[in-house]
Design a protein around this motif. Structure first.
Motif, PDB file in Angstrom:
ATOM      1  N   LEU A 269      87.825  41.919  65.816  1.00  0.00           N
ATOM      2  CA  LEU A 269      87.413  40.912  66.462  1.00  0.00           C
ATOM      3  C   LEU A 269      87.893  39.433  65.853  1.00  0.00           C
ATOM      4  CD1 LEU A 269      83.592  42.229  67.394  1.00  0.00           C
ATOM      5  CD2 LEU A 269      85.841  41.831  68.747  1.00  0.00           C
ATOM      6  N   VAL A 270      88.385  39.444  64.574  1.00  0.00           N
ATOM      7  CA  VAL A 270      88.237  38.343  63.777  1.00  0.00           C
ATOM      8  C   VAL A 270      89.502  37.576  64.482  1.00  0.00           C
ATOM      9  CG1 VAL A 270      89.045  37.333  61.708  1.00  0.00           C
ATOM     10  CG2 VAL A 270      87.383  39.425  61.417  1.00  0.00           C
ATOM     11  N   ARG A 271      90.662  38.106  64.674  1.00  0.00           N
ATOM     12  CA  ARG A 271      92.039  37.351  65.221  1.00  0.00           C
ATOM     13  C   ARG A 271      91.575  36.892  66.690  1.00  0.00           C
ATOM     14  NH1 ARG A 271      98.107  39.007  65.400  1.00  0.00           N
ATOM     15  NH2 ARG A 271      98.997  36.982  65.994  1.00  0.00           N
ATOM     16  N   PRO A 272      91.074  37.611  67.592  1.00  0.00           N
ATOM     17  CA  PRO A 272      90.928  36.997  69.173  1.00  0.00           C
ATOM     18  C   PRO A 272      89.895  35.979  69.073  1.00  0.00           C
ATOM     19  CG  PRO A 272      90.154  39.349  68.934  1.00  0.00           C
ATOM     20  CD  PRO A 272      90.751  39.033  67.698  1.00  0.00           C
ATOM     21  N   LEU A 273      88.953  36.144  68.335  1.00  0.00           N
ATOM     22  CA  LEU A 273      87.821  34.919  68.249  1.00  0.00           C
ATOM     23  C   LEU A 273      88.040  33.835  67.276  1.00  0.00           C
ATOM     24  CD1 LEU A 273      84.910  37.063  69.022  1.00  0.00           C
ATOM     25  CD2 LEU A 273      86.304  36.015  70.537  1.00  0.00           C
ATOM     26  N   GLY A 274      88.296  34.280  66.097  1.00  0.00           N
ATOM     27  CA  GLY A 274      88.116  33.030  65.011  1.00  0.00           C
ATOM     28  C   GLY A 274      86.967  33.223  64.162  1.00  0.00           C
ATOM     29  N   ALA A 275      87.062  32.734  63.060  1.00  0.00           N
ATOM     30  CA  ALA A 275      85.808  32.716  62.244  1.00  0.00           C
ATOM     31  C   ALA A 275      84.526  32.128  62.806  1.00  0.00           C
ATOM     32  CB  ALA A 275      86.149  32.175  60.746  1.00  0.00           C
ATOM     33  N   ARG A 276      84.757  31.068  63.374  1.00  0.00           N
ATOM     34  CA  ARG A 276      83.491  30.064  64.006  1.00  0.00           C
ATOM     35  C   ARG A 276      83.138  30.893  64.979  1.00  0.00           C
ATOM     36  NH1 ARG A 276      86.705  25.785  61.836  1.00  0.00           N
ATOM     37  NH2 ARG A 276      87.702  25.359  64.134  1.00  0.00           N
ATOM     38  N   LEU A 277      84.026  31.082  66.051  1.00  0.00           N
ATOM     39  CA  LEU A 277      83.357  31.680  67.234  1.00  0.00           C
ATOM     40  C   LEU A 277      82.898  32.831  66.996  1.00  0.00           C
ATOM     41  CD1 LEU A 277      83.168  31.454  70.497  1.00  0.00           C
ATOM     42  CD2 LEU A 277      85.239  32.247  70.480  1.00  0.00           C
ATOM     43  N   LEU A 278      83.478  33.801  66.305  1.00  0.00           N
ATOM     44  CA  LEU A 278      82.865  35.166  66.151  1.00  0.00           C
ATOM     45  C   LEU A 278      81.553  35.053  65.353  1.00  0.00           C
ATOM     46  CD1 LEU A 278      82.757  38.094  65.546  1.00  0.00           C
ATOM     47  CD2 LEU A 278      84.182  38.039  63.497  1.00  0.00           C
ATOM     48  N   SER A 279      81.357  34.072  64.438  1.00  0.00           N
ATOM     49  CA  SER A 279      80.001  33.964  63.899  1.00  0.00           C
ATOM     50  C   SER A 279      78.892  33.517  64.911  1.00  0.00           C
ATOM     51  CB  SER A 279      80.131  32.754  62.819  1.00  0.00           C
ATOM     52  OG  SER A 279      80.915  33.252  61.878  1.00  0.00           O
ATOM     53  N   THR A 280      79.294  32.412  65.819  1.00  0.00           N
ATOM     54  CA  THR A 280      78.451  32.010  66.841  1.00  0.00           C
ATOM     55  C   THR A 280      77.799  32.964  67.781  1.00  0.00           C
ATOM     56  OG1 THR A 280      79.773  29.752  66.759  1.00  0.00           O
ATOM     57  CG2 THR A 280      78.130  30.197  68.794  1.00  0.00           C
ATOM     58  N   ALA A 281      78.961  33.859  68.168  1.00  0.00           N
ATOM     59  CA  ALA A 281      78.646  35.171  69.284  1.00  0.00           C
ATOM     60  C   ALA A 281      77.741  35.865  68.423  1.00  0.00           C
ATOM     61  CB  ALA A 281      80.061  35.480  69.830  1.00  0.00           C
ATOM     62  N   ALA A 282      78.024  36.450  67.529  1.00  0.00           N
ATOM     63  CA  ALA A 282      77.326  37.438  66.901  1.00  0.00           C
ATOM     64  C   ALA A 282      75.939  37.041  66.442  1.00  0.00           C
ATOM     65  CB  ALA A 282      78.188  37.725  65.337  1.00  0.00           C
ATOM     66  N   CYS A 283      75.783  35.632  66.169  1.00  0.00           N
ATOM     67  CA  CYS A 283      74.355  35.060  65.773  1.00  0.00           C
ATOM     68  C   CYS A 283      73.601  34.913  67.190  1.00  0.00           C
ATOM     69  CB  CYS A 283      74.464  33.785  65.243  1.00  0.00           C
ATOM     70  SG  CYS A 283      74.977  33.904  63.571  1.00  0.00           S
ATOM     71  N   ALA A 284      74.374  34.599  68.278  1.00  0.00           N
ATOM     72  CA  ALA A 284      73.692  34.747  69.685  1.00  0.00           C
ATOM     73  C   ALA A 284      73.183  35.926  69.978  1.00  0.00           C
ATOM     74  CB  ALA A 284      74.495  34.270  70.675  1.00  0.00           C
ATOM     75  N   LEU A 285      74.074  37.037  70.039  1.00  0.00           N
ATOM     76  CA  LEU A 285      73.510  38.581  70.264  1.00  0.00           C
ATOM     77  C   LEU A 285      72.385  38.827  69.022  1.00  0.00           C
ATOM     78  CD1 LEU A 285      77.015  40.120  71.032  1.00  0.00           C
ATOM     79  CD2 LEU A 285      75.455  39.511  72.607  1.00  0.00           C
ATOM     80  N   ALA A 286      72.612  38.629  67.942  1.00  0.00           N
ATOM     81  CA  ALA A 286      71.640  39.041  66.959  1.00  0.00           C
ATOM     82  C   ALA A 286      70.277  38.442  67.367  1.00  0.00           C
ATOM     83  CB  ALA A 286      71.997  38.777  65.660  1.00  0.00           C
ATOM     84  N   ALA A 287      70.059  37.257  67.743  1.00  0.00           N
ATOM     85  CA  ALA A 287      68.984  36.703  68.115  1.00  0.00           C
ATOM     86  C   ALA A 287      68.297  37.152  69.218  1.00  0.00           C
ATOM     87  CB  ALA A 287      69.045  35.158  68.335  1.00  0.00           C
ATOM     88  N   VAL A 288      68.861  37.621  70.145  1.00  0.00           N
ATOM     89  CA  VAL A 288      68.495  38.208  71.327  1.00  0.00           C
ATOM     90  C   VAL A 288      68.020  39.691  70.984  1.00  0.00           C
ATOM     91  CG1 VAL A 288      68.992  39.287  73.697  1.00  0.00           C
ATOM     92  CG2 VAL A 288      69.917  36.956  73.026  1.00  0.00           C
ATOM     93  N   GLU A 289      68.829  40.239  70.428  1.00  0.00           N
ATOM     94  CA  GLU A 289      68.359  41.786  69.957  1.00  0.00           C
ATOM     95  C   GLU A 289      67.100  41.762  68.852  1.00  0.00           C
ATOM     96  OE1 GLU A 289      73.182  43.403  69.993  1.00  0.00           O
ATOM     97  OE2 GLU A 289      72.055  43.127  67.891  1.00  0.00           O
ATOM     98  N   ALA A 290      67.225  40.765  68.041  1.00  0.00           N
ATOM     99  CA  ALA A 290      65.901  40.528  67.269  1.00  0.00           C
ATOM    100  C   ALA A 290      64.708  40.433  68.108  1.00  0.00           C
ATOM    101  CB  ALA A 290      66.178  39.679  66.072  1.00  0.00           C
ATOM    102  N   ALA A 291      64.861  39.569  69.182  1.00  0.00           N
ATOM    103  CA  ALA A 291      63.586  38.859  69.789  1.00  0.00           C
ATOM    104  C   ALA A 291      63.116  40.162  70.874  1.00  0.00           C
ATOM    105  CB  ALA A 291      64.093  37.909  70.860  1.00  0.00           C
ATOM    106  N   LEU A 292      63.990  40.942  71.599  1.00  0.00           N
ATOM    107  CA  LEU A 292      63.872  42.137  72.074  1.00  0.00           C
ATOM    108  C   LEU A 292      62.932  43.077  71.211  1.00  0.00           C
ATOM    109  CD1 LEU A 292      66.872  42.515  74.590  1.00  0.00           C
ATOM    110  CD2 LEU A 292      64.485  41.530  74.919  1.00  0.00           C
ATOM    111  N   LEU A 293      63.647  43.085  69.942  1.00  0.00           N
ATOM    112  CA  LEU A 293      62.980  44.449  69.093  1.00  0.00           C
ATOM    113  C   LEU A 293      61.801  43.862  68.767  1.00  0.00           C
ATOM    114  CD1 LEU A 293      63.392  47.129  67.688  1.00  0.00           C
ATOM    115  CD2 LEU A 293      64.512  45.776  65.804  1.00  0.00           C
TER     116      LEU A 293
END
Length: 327
Positions: free
Chosen positions: A178-202
């Motif tokens: 995922l690093v090449r198609p997204l880049g470091a900043r976008l990958l970090s942003t998208a992963a954080c968004a999903l992690a926040a949702v997953e943590a909230a649901l859990l």
């Protein structure tokens, strides 16, 4: 131009520096974790990653979210798995391990991540592990164990510590395609968004209405440190390092996490730095130098390639694994 022998020395240095910064920030953050023991674990992660996502969004620039629309369903699944295993799962496993094990136990097992990554990543890439990288990873793991020592535990503590190791390895390995198609900043942003949702649901499932509460001043400061420094700065530096030197070499720098934790512990009277920590730090340093400076020949089919631009402003990775389809 990047030759078939890997990235240039300048790329090695920049990548190693970025990985070192990321791992030192994580190591120094262990002192902040000590004040979050009574805060809802899943809720705290939801706040941390949610805030980090909001802070990262302005750094992306106009049109930077466009690559997300090009991701396949399998790539989205990989991104969600990265957030679940390498972020939320890793942190929950460490917290669970420390219920019945001393903190050194999960620390020692997580310190073995460079060895696992040094073997797994080349295997997924269809090549043999570089001997220097494996030897360096073994030195790093031994140094991490010397720095942290070994503490009391039971079977549950060992199992959760092993789960934390799997999460640490997943954080490095799952993200590679995922690093090449997204880049470091976008990958970090998208992963954080999903992690926040997953943590909230859990948290809502496990803790009900008690999954989130207003933090006190000390807890708020710790959460801000984790969100702003460790996640925003650390994640971007980490994935930029993976771009430049690959996951197996970047993970060698994770040996700096216990070293930095040991160095900062005396500042808040939560530990000491003695001869064992000094000797372990030297082993970690030797392993990092040996592994990061190693150069490997790629498979003949991959050939030479040029460094190209990628979303997020980071050069494309030199590893063939980052070029193959996700999944």
């Amino acid at each position: 131009m990047i030759s078939s022998f890997g990235p240039s020395r300048a790329e090695h240095r920049r990548g190693a520096l970025l990985a070192a910064v990321a791992c030192c920030l994580v190591g120094a953050s262990f002192t902040a974790n000590s004040v979050l023991g009574d805060y809802p674990h899943a809720g705290g992660q939801a706040l941390r990653y949610g805030l980090a996502c909001l802070l990262l969004l302005p750094l992306l620039g106009r049109g930077a979210l466009a690559p997300l629309r090009l991701l396949t369903a399998r790539q989205w699944a990989r991104l969600a798995l990265l957030a679940a295993v390498g972020m939320v799962g890793f942190n929950l496993a460490v917290l669970a391990a420390e219920r019945t094990a001393e903190p050194a136990v999960p620390g020692v097992l997580v310190g073995c991540a460079p060895v696992v990554v040094a073997v797994v990543v080349p295997a997924l890439d269809g090549r043999r592990p570089a001997r220097a990288v494996v030897y360096g990873a073994l030195l790093v793991a031994a140094g991490a164990m010397a720095v942290q020592g070994w503490g009391r535990t039971d079977a549950a503590g060992l199992l959760w510590s092993a789960a934390a190791l799997a999460g640490e390895v997943g954080f490095a390995v799952i993200a590679v395609p995922l690093v090449r198609p997204l880049g470091a900043r976008l990958l970090s942003t998208a992963a954080c968004a999903l992690a926040a949702v997953e943590a909230a649901l859990l948290g809502a499932v496990l803790d009900g209405r008690a999954w989130l509460r207003m933090p006190d001043p000390a807890e708020a400061a710790a959460l801000l440190w984790q969100a702003v420094v460790v996640t925003v700065i650390g994640f971007v530096c980490w994935y930029a390092a993976v771009h430049r030197i690959g996951a197996e070499r970047a993970t060698l720098l994770s040996g700096l996490i216990p070293v930095c934790a040991a160095l900062t512990a005396p500042l808040v009277a939560t530990g000491s730095y003695g001869w064992a920590q000094a000797g372990g730090s030297l082993l970690v340093g030797a392993g990092v130098v040996l592994g990061v400076r190693a150069r490997h020949r790629r498979p003949a089919a991959s050939g030479a390639q040029e460094t190209t631009g990628a979303p997020g402003g980071v050069p494309a990775p030199e590893r063939a694994a980052a070029r193959r389809p996700a999944g």
